[in-house]
Design a protein around this motif. Structure first.
Motif, PDB file in Angstrom:
ATOM      1  N   ALA A  52     -57.574-123.832  53.219  1.00  0.00           N
ATOM      2  CA  ALA A  52     -56.332-124.413  52.711  1.00  0.00           C
ATOM      3  C   ALA A  52     -55.116-123.846  53.439  1.00  0.00           C
ATOM      4  N   LYS A  53     -55.147-122.549  53.734  1.00  0.00           N
ATOM      5  CA  LYS A  53     -54.027-121.922  54.430  1.00  0.00           C
ATOM      6  C   LYS A  53     -53.879-122.473  55.837  1.00  0.00           C
ATOM      7  N   ASP A  54     -54.993-122.608  56.552  1.00  0.00           N
ATOM      8  CA  ASP A  54     -54.946-123.117  57.922  1.00  0.00           C
ATOM      9  C   ASP A  54     -54.517-124.576  57.953  1.00  0.00           C
ATOM     10  N   PHE A  55     -54.988-125.365  56.997  1.00  0.00           N
ATOM     11  CA  PHE A  55     -54.637-126.778  56.969  1.00  0.00           C
ATOM     12  C   PHE A  55     -53.158-126.970  56.653  1.00  0.00           C
ATOM     13  N   ALA A  56     -52.625-126.150  55.750  1.00  0.00           N
ATOM     14  CA  ALA A  56     -51.191-126.212  55.446  1.00  0.00           C
ATOM     15  C   ALA A  56     -50.366-125.794  56.664  1.00  0.00           C
ATOM     16  N   SER A  57     -50.788-124.741  57.365  1.00  0.00           N
ATOM     17  CA  SER A  57     -50.080-124.288  58.567  1.00  0.00           C
ATOM     18  C   SER A  57     -50.153-125.341  59.664  1.00  0.00           C
ATOM     19  N   ARG A  58     -51.305-125.972  59.811  1.00  0.00           N
ATOM     20  CA  ARG A  58     -51.471-127.018  60.817  1.00  0.00           C
ATOM     21  C   ARG A  58     -50.534-128.194  60.525  1.00  0.00           C
ATOM     22  N   THR A  59     -50.440-128.572  59.260  1.00  0.00           N
ATOM     23  CA  THR A  59     -49.576-129.689  58.872  1.00  0.00           C
ATOM     24  C   THR A  59     -48.108-129.361  59.129  1.00  0.00           C
ATOM     25  N   THR A  60     -47.679-128.168  58.705  1.00  0.00           N
ATOM     26  CA  THR A  60     -46.290-127.771  58.914  1.00  0.00           C
ATOM     27  C   THR A  60     -45.976-127.651  60.397  1.00  0.00           C
ATOM     28  N   HIS A  61     -46.898-127.088  61.181  1.00  0.00           N
ATOM     29  CA  HIS A  61     -46.700-126.932  62.622  1.00  0.00           C
ATOM     30  C   HIS A  61     -46.545-128.292  63.295  1.00  0.00           C
ATOM     31  N   TYR A  62     -47.330-129.265  62.863  1.00  0.00           N
ATOM     32  CA  TYR A  62     -47.259-130.595  63.460  1.00  0.00           C
ATOM     33  C   TYR A  62     -45.869-131.196  63.268  1.00  0.00           C
ATOM     34  N   TRP A  63     -45.352-131.131  62.051  1.00  0.00           N
ATOM     35  CA  TRP A  63     -44.055-131.732  61.782  1.00  0.00           C
ATOM     36  C   TRP A  63     -42.913-130.899  62.347  1.00  0.00           C
ATOM     37  N   LEU A  64     -43.127-129.612  62.481  1.00  0.00           N
ATOM     38  CA  LEU A  64     -42.064-128.744  62.968  1.00  0.00           C
ATOM     39  C   LEU A  64     -41.915-128.802  64.478  1.00  0.00           C
ATOM     40  N   PHE A  65     -43.048-128.860  65.206  1.00  0.00           N
ATOM     41  CA  PHE A  65     -42.998-128.756  66.658  1.00  0.00           C
ATOM     42  C   PHE A  65     -43.430-130.018  67.398  1.00  0.00           C
ATOM     43  N   GLU A  66     -44.250-130.846  66.805  1.00  0.00           N
ATOM     44  CA  GLU A  66     -44.776-131.997  67.522  1.00  0.00           C
ATOM     45  C   GLU A  66     -44.127-133.317  67.122  1.00  0.00           C
ATOM     46  N   SER A  67     -43.493-133.364  65.982  1.00  0.00           N
ATOM     47  CA  SER A  67     -42.858-134.606  65.552  1.00  0.00           C
ATOM     48  C   SER A  67     -41.470-134.792  66.154  1.00  0.00           C
ATOM     49  N   GLY A  68     -40.875-133.720  66.697  1.00  0.00           N
ATOM     50  CA  GLY A  68     -39.534-133.799  67.258  1.00  0.00           C
ATOM     51  C   GLY A  68     -38.441-133.431  66.275  1.00  0.00           C
TER      52      GLY A  68
END
Length: 377
Positions: free
Chosen positions: A237-253
């Motif tokens: 759960a921790k890794d999946f939450a971090s992955r989701t936040t990282h995607y929107w923070l760094f990859e979504s623009g």
């Protein structure tokens, strides 16, 4: 010299007031932007953080929870075979169009289908047992209170999702979505409302509850299949939450936009504050010349200017803290997603002090005019 710097600011506070307020408003901007960034990007991971599951199982390579695809129902059987798995629970994720009444436009919504039975894992920390029991009724949905006015509904109101009738049975809090509206229903209602489901047994994710004492990382490794024909993947759960936040923070623009605006705020604060401090030093140039005539070395005079800059930064930081707390409180009342942590707050405070010190360094150039000979003119 420290006492001289402090007393000069207290005595000539009008000279330094513009610099103090420039620092204060730059600090407010940094704190508010940081709180908004953390709060907004954490709303995507709220599905994970508000649920009581140690592991999530979904489509391989899913970068964010909102990017999930459906996985076959036989995956649940594979997961349950592990001796450390206590229970599994399906979670459906789908899109839809909300229509409440004539005159209001259609609204894009995200439909989350959860297990409505007591003690279920999904949204265990967000949906109360009373609300969960109401979802057992056919067509029942929950809406976040922050989206109440947007959707134009109240408890008992009827609406349509994808052309099929639903009725609002309650409001949640803290489940506001980013860019869309989160609607919660039971799995049965979600399947009824979502025409895109290929099979009634397919879901977006399976939540996994482990037995007491089980190592989530080891179970995750054991449940992750190897080979080229991978049909599912498991994450803690921790890794999946971090992955989701990282995607929107760094990859979504969007994270880049927040960072760029914060950088501009810092640069503007440095320019304004340095110009104000330079003007203050220039106005006190005869006093500095007198100190040099009395034998004060130039290094001590530089220390006075830097100390003045630091005191300006501290004063601005205090004002920024008070006003930021007020703004964040008002944002909470308006159900705006904001979040702050001690590291983020400390980082903003450090940046504000850096702005003050850099402005003081820029103001040191005025000390070259502090010539004792100028006192004879």
């Amino acid at each position: 010299m420290i006492s001289l710097a402090r007393k000069s600011i207290l005595h000539e506070w009008r000279r330094f007031a513009p610099a103090i307020f420039a620092i204060a408003f730059s600090g407010i901007l940094l704190v508010i932007q940081a709180a908004l960034a953390v709060g907004i990007f954490s709303t995507v991971a709220v599905y994970i953080e508000k649920s009581d599951a140690e592991l999530w199982v979904g489509f391989p390579g899913t970068p964010s929870i909102d990017q999930g695809r459906y996985i076959p129902n036989r995956v649940e059987s594979f997961v349950r075979m592990h001796p450390d798995v206590a229970r599994t629970e399906p979670f459906s994720w789908a899109g839809g169009v909300w229509r409440s009444r004539p005159g209001m436009g259609d609204v894009s919504v995200v439909l989350a289908g959860i297990d409505s039975r007591p003690g279920s894992l999904t949204f265990a920390h967000a949906v109360t047992p009373v609300l969960r029991a109401r979802l057992a009724m056919p067509g029942a949905v929950l809406v976040d209170i922050a989206d109440r006015d947007k959707l134009g509904v109240g408890i008992g109101s009827s609406a349509e999702i994808n052309g099929r009738k639903v009725h609002v049975v309650g409001f949640t809090q803290g489940l506001r979505g980013m860019g869309s509206v989160n609607i919660i229903s039971s799995l049965a209602t979600a399947r009824y409302l979502d025409p895109g489901l290929q099979s009634a047994d397919e879901v977006a994710y399976y939540l996994v509850k482990l037995r007491p004492g089980a190592d989530a990382a080891k179970v995750q490794q054991a449940l992750s299949p190897k080979g080229s024909n991978i049909r599912y993947e498991a994450w803690t759960a921790k890794d999946f939450a971090s992955r989701t936040t990282h995607y929107w923070l760094f990859e979504s623009g969007m994270g880049t936009a927040f960072g760029l605006s914060s950088l501009i705020a810092v640069c503007v604060a440095i320019v304004i504050t340095s110009q104000t401090l330079m003007a203050a030093v220039a106005a006190s140039i005869r006093e500095f010349a007198t100190l040099r005539a009395l034998g004060a070395p130039t290094s001590h005079l530089r220390g006075v200017v830097l100390q003045q800059a630091l005191w300006v930064g501290v004063a601005g930081l205090v004002i920024a803290g008070i006003l930021s707390a007020l703004v964040l409180w008002l944002a909470k009342l308006a159900h705006i997603p904001i979040a702050l942590s001690v590291p983020v707050t400390a980082g903003c405070a450090f940046l504000v002090l850096c702005v003050a010190v850099l402005s003081g360094i820029a103001a040191l150039s005025q000390l070259s005019k502090a010539d004792p000979a100028a006192l004879l003119r």
